[in-house]
Write a protein that holds these residues in place. Sequence first.
Motif, PDB file in Angstrom:
ATOM      1  N   ASP A  42       0.836  -1.198   0.000  1.00 19.35           N
ATOM      2  CA  ASP A  42       0.000   0.000   0.000  1.00 19.35           C
ATOM      3  C   ASP A  42       0.869   1.246   0.000  1.00 19.35           C
ATOM      4  OD1 ASP A  42      -2.182   1.615   0.085  1.00 19.35           O
ATOM      5  OD2 ASP A  42      -2.534   1.388   2.226  1.00 19.35           O
ATOM      6  N   THR A  44       0.970   4.567   0.704  1.00 18.66           N
ATOM      7  CA  THR A  44       0.251   5.634   1.378  1.00 18.66           C
ATOM      8  C   THR A  44       1.019   6.937   1.252  1.00 18.66           C
ATOM      9  OG1 THR A  44       1.359   5.350   3.503  1.00 18.66           O
ATOM     10  CG2 THR A  44      -0.545   3.943   3.061  1.00 18.66           C
ATOM     11  N   ASN A 136       0.166  -0.716  -4.298  1.00 18.47           N
ATOM     12  CA  ASN A 136      -1.071  -0.004  -4.569  1.00 18.47           C
ATOM     13  C   ASN A 136      -0.730   1.485  -4.669  1.00 18.47           C
ATOM     14  OD1 ASN A 136      -2.558  -2.390  -4.405  1.00 18.47           O
ATOM     15  ND2 ASN A 136      -2.865  -2.167  -2.205  1.00 18.47           N
ATOM     16  N   ARG A 138      -1.221   5.511  -5.468  1.00 15.67           N
ATOM     17  CA  ARG A 138      -2.311   6.436  -5.190  1.00 15.67           C
ATOM     18  C   ARG A 138      -2.192   7.747  -5.949  1.00 15.67           C
ATOM     19  NH1 ARG A 138      -5.311   4.971  -0.633  1.00 15.67           N
ATOM     20  NH2 ARG A 138      -4.520   3.083   0.367  1.00 15.67           N
ATOM     21  N   LYS A 152      -6.437   8.266  -3.139  1.00 20.21           N
ATOM     22  CA  LYS A 152      -7.191   7.152  -3.700  1.00 20.21           C
ATOM     23  C   LYS A 152      -6.262   6.265  -4.518  1.00 20.21           C
ATOM     24  CE  LYS A 152     -10.508   4.726  -5.740  1.00 20.21           C
ATOM     25  NZ  LYS A 152     -11.254   3.668  -4.998  1.00 20.21           N
ATOM     26  N   GLN A 153      -6.334   4.948  -4.321  1.00 25.92           N
ATOM     27  CA  GLN A 153      -5.574   4.035  -5.171  1.00 25.92           C
ATOM     28  C   GLN A 153      -6.139   4.065  -6.586  1.00 25.92           C
ATOM     29  OE1 GLN A 153      -5.564  -0.117  -4.008  1.00 25.92           O
ATOM     30  NE2 GLN A 153      -4.982  -0.752  -6.073  1.00 25.92           N
ATOM     31  N   ASP A 203     -15.175  10.842   0.195  1.00 30.29           N
ATOM     32  CA  ASP A 203     -13.994  10.019   0.447  1.00 30.29           C
ATOM     33  C   ASP A 203     -14.106   8.808  -0.464  1.00 30.29           C
ATOM     34  OD1 ASP A 203     -12.010   8.273   1.365  1.00 30.29           O
ATOM     35  OD2 ASP A 203     -12.182   8.995   3.436  1.00 30.29           O
ATOM     36  N   GLU A 205     -12.440   6.218  -0.728  1.00 32.89           N
ATOM     37  CA  GLU A 205     -12.086   4.921  -0.169  1.00 32.89           C
ATOM     38  C   GLU A 205     -13.052   4.505   0.943  1.00 32.89           C
ATOM     39  OE1 GLU A 205      -7.866   4.706   0.588  1.00 32.89           O
ATOM     40  OE2 GLU A 205      -7.592   4.312  -1.555  1.00 32.89           O
ATOM     41  N   LYS A 206     -14.202   5.180   0.971  1.00 34.04           N
ATOM     42  CA  LYS A 206     -15.286   4.819   1.881  1.00 34.04           C
ATOM     43  C   LYS A 206     -16.580   4.731   1.078  1.00 34.04           C
ATOM     44  CE  LYS A 206     -13.238   6.946   6.009  1.00 34.04           C
ATOM     45  NZ  LYS A 206     -13.431   7.943   7.099  1.00 34.04           N
TER      46      LYS A 206
END
Length: 249
Positions: A42, A44, A136, A138, A152-153, A203, A205-206
């Motif tokens: 990931d 980030t 991943n 972003r 966001k990925q 968001d 990722e939600k």
Amino acid sequence: MKPKGQNMNNTTMSYTSWRQKTGMVGTILLAIGLAGCASQGDMTPDLANMNILRPSPDLPPQVVYRIDDHRYVSLENYDSCYGDHYYVDTRLGLHTKIWTDNLSEYRGRLVNADPTGMNIVIPSAPAITCRDKGCNVRLAYSTDAGRSFKYKQYMHSFYPTKDSENYSVLVAQDGFYVVKTHEYAKGKIDNRVTKFPLASGIDLEKPYPNGLHDEYLSNKPLPPLHTPSGQERLSCDATIRPSSLPQAK
């Protein structure tokens, strides 16, 4: 912690030396590589808080991406092309930190064409090798005219910089398109297109608010979007270095 929006008129930044020891550069690169493969790959944006570069009075900011005459992404406090990236809007007085990285390693097309100026997207594509499960990768996006950014990925890759050559990110008023171009046979091209919605405070990722969803538009015609300035690739002059460091011969 993710980077916060900052106003350039009242922002006070402090930096620690990134060259206290000869081996510091190697340590930094190792940390970046580990971050790229940790947590199941990931990528980030936490590295945005690692202020490892010392400001140099003779090092001018570079504009690595210009949207129009008053909006652009600047590279500051850097060595070569690695440094702090800010979104700048001179009309609104914005100077918002996005990432500490080399954003010019993203080699795909980037179009910011939202006529309202509210939606802005800036992708990354770190030049690291993501072993095992890959990374991943972003992008940063804003729905409040660049006052703040979320992440966001958009890509999973073992070689993000190389693979980014096949991507286009196109930003419109109601969302943005991520286009991945794939040549599956000689002379035959497949464009895999996903449109992500953008709305105030979303968001990505939600779970989305009611009525908003991703759209899969592969090989369908896209709107004719273009960056107002005409710039659609990130760029950087890697030969510019702080005078306190050895210069390339």
